[in-house]
Design an enzyme around this catalytic site. Structure first.
Site, PDB file in Angstrom:
ATOM      1  N   ALA A   1       0.829  -1.204   0.000  1.00 40.43           N
ATOM      2  CA  ALA A   1       0.000   0.000   0.000  1.00 40.43           C
ATOM      3  C   ALA A   1       0.861   1.251   0.000  1.00 40.43           C
ATOM      4  O   ALA A   1       0.567   2.234  -0.702  1.00 40.43           O
ATOM      5  CB  ALA A   1      -0.930  -0.004   1.211  1.00 40.43           C
ATOM      6  N   TYR A   2       1.930   1.241   0.792  1.00 39.22           N
ATOM      7  CA  TYR A   2       2.819   2.406   0.882  1.00 39.22           C
ATOM      8  C   TYR A   2       3.546   2.637  -0.440  1.00 39.22           C
ATOM      9  O   TYR A   2       3.576   3.762  -0.965  1.00 39.22           O
ATOM     10  CB  TYR A   2       3.814   2.180   2.016  1.00 39.22           C
ATOM     11  CG  TYR A   2       4.800   3.308   2.207  1.00 39.22           C
ATOM     12  CD1 TYR A   2       4.381   4.573   2.608  1.00 39.22           C
ATOM     13  CD2 TYR A   2       6.165   3.101   2.013  1.00 39.22           C
ATOM     14  CE1 TYR A   2       5.286   5.602   2.806  1.00 39.22           C
ATOM     15  CE2 TYR A   2       7.076   4.118   2.205  1.00 39.22           C
ATOM     16  CZ  TYR A   2       6.632   5.371   2.603  1.00 39.22           C
ATOM     17  OH  TYR A   2       7.540   6.390   2.781  1.00 39.22           O
ATOM     18  N   ALA A   3       4.122   1.572  -1.009  1.00 34.47           N
ATOM     19  CA  ALA A   3       4.848   1.716  -2.271  1.00 34.47           C
ATOM     20  C   ALA A   3       3.916   2.151  -3.391  1.00 34.47           C
ATOM     21  O   ALA A   3       4.288   2.963  -4.252  1.00 34.47           O
ATOM     22  CB  ALA A   3       5.546   0.404  -2.628  1.00 34.47           C
TER      23      ALA A   3
ATOM     24  N   SER B   1       1.300   4.022  -3.106  1.00 32.28           N
ATOM     25  CA  SER B   1       1.010   5.448  -2.943  1.00 32.28           C
ATOM     26  C   SER B   1       2.157   6.301  -3.461  1.00 32.28           C
ATOM     27  O   SER B   1       1.940   7.364  -4.063  1.00 32.28           O
ATOM     28  CB  SER B   1       0.723   5.767  -1.469  1.00 32.28           C
ATOM     29  OG  SER B   1       1.890   5.741  -0.663  1.00 32.28           O
TER      30      SER B   1
END
Length: 247
Positions: A154-156, A158
């Site tokens: 999810a972080y990557a 974004s």
């Protein structure tokens, strides 16, 4: 009161802690007037302002959720009122949430993407409208976009959106002499990075690049200050992986 002494003016979101705070200090040392954007911790923001003033700069703190377009517009307006304009915008505000895809809390993912994607677009939109000719816009990604570590999906994702935006925005600034770049730090010794990680994991990540250490916030701040400066202006539309050679 308007202060316009001919110095360059920077807005640094996420400027109260970590990489953003180091960027504030470095720009202050270079003579910028600095607006320290922060989301919630007024004491840390005040401390960042104090450090900037000690370095000889004019500085103020402004509370703004980067995903709130009204608050962000107010922050830019405050910079214009107090310091005369905006020359450099550095959007270091960000949120991290780690989980395997199978275990994602979708509310957490939505909050992450609200800050990291929507927030980046809100700040970029205001910067595109208001940065003065000859200025600079710097966004922030992560080297995890290229390392594909488990739990970082999810972080990557974004931050992948931020990287996709970079060249598009650079091309949209044609004719205004504004450069747009993104910095993608590797593992950097900030509270956000270190939180929840074992000493063993931190040591392993420190060895993952040929320089065999974690980055320091100052390392990233030096890159940010260069890209925002006249010396770095020819660098445009790029994602700079400031990670010690991590692959």
């Amino acid at each position: 009161m308007t202060i316009d002494n001919g110095t360059r003016v920077a807005i640094v979101t996420g400027g109260s802690r970590g990489i953003g705070r180091a960027v504030v200090r470095r720009l202050a040392e270079q003579g910028y007037s600095v607006v320290v954007g922060y989301a919630g911790n007024a004491d840390e923001a005040a401390a960042a302002v104090k450090e900037a003033v000690a370095a000889g700069a004019q500085a103020l703190a402004y509370r703004a959720d980067v995903a709130d377009e009204t608050a962000v517009a107010g922050m830019f307006a405050e910079a214009e009122t107090r310091f005369g304009g905006v020359d450099a915008v550095l959007n270091s505000a960000g949120r991290m949430y780690l989980a395997p895809v199978a275990d994602l809390d979708l509310d957490q993912m939505d909050a992450l993407h609200r800050t990291n994607i929507r927030g980046t677009f809100v700040v970029a939109r205001e910067a595109a409208r208001r940065v003065r000719e000859g200025g600079s816009i710097t966004l922030f990604s992560t080297s995890v976009v290229g390392t594909y570590f488990p739990t970082y999906g999810a972080y990557a994702a974004s931050k992948g959106a931020v990287e996709a935006l970079t060249m598009v925005l650079a091309r949209e600034m044609r004719g205004r002499n504004i450069n747009v770049n993104t910095i993608a730090p590797g593992p950097t010794a900030t509270e956000l990075f270190l939180d929840g990680k074992s000493d063993e994991l931190v040591a392993r990540l420190a060895k993952s690049n040929p320089l065999e250490r974690l980055g320091e916030p100052r390392d990233i701040a030096e890159v940010a200050a260069f890209l925002a400066s006249p010396a770095g202006h020819w660098v445009n539309g790029q994602v700079v992986r400031a990670n010690g050679g991590m692959v």
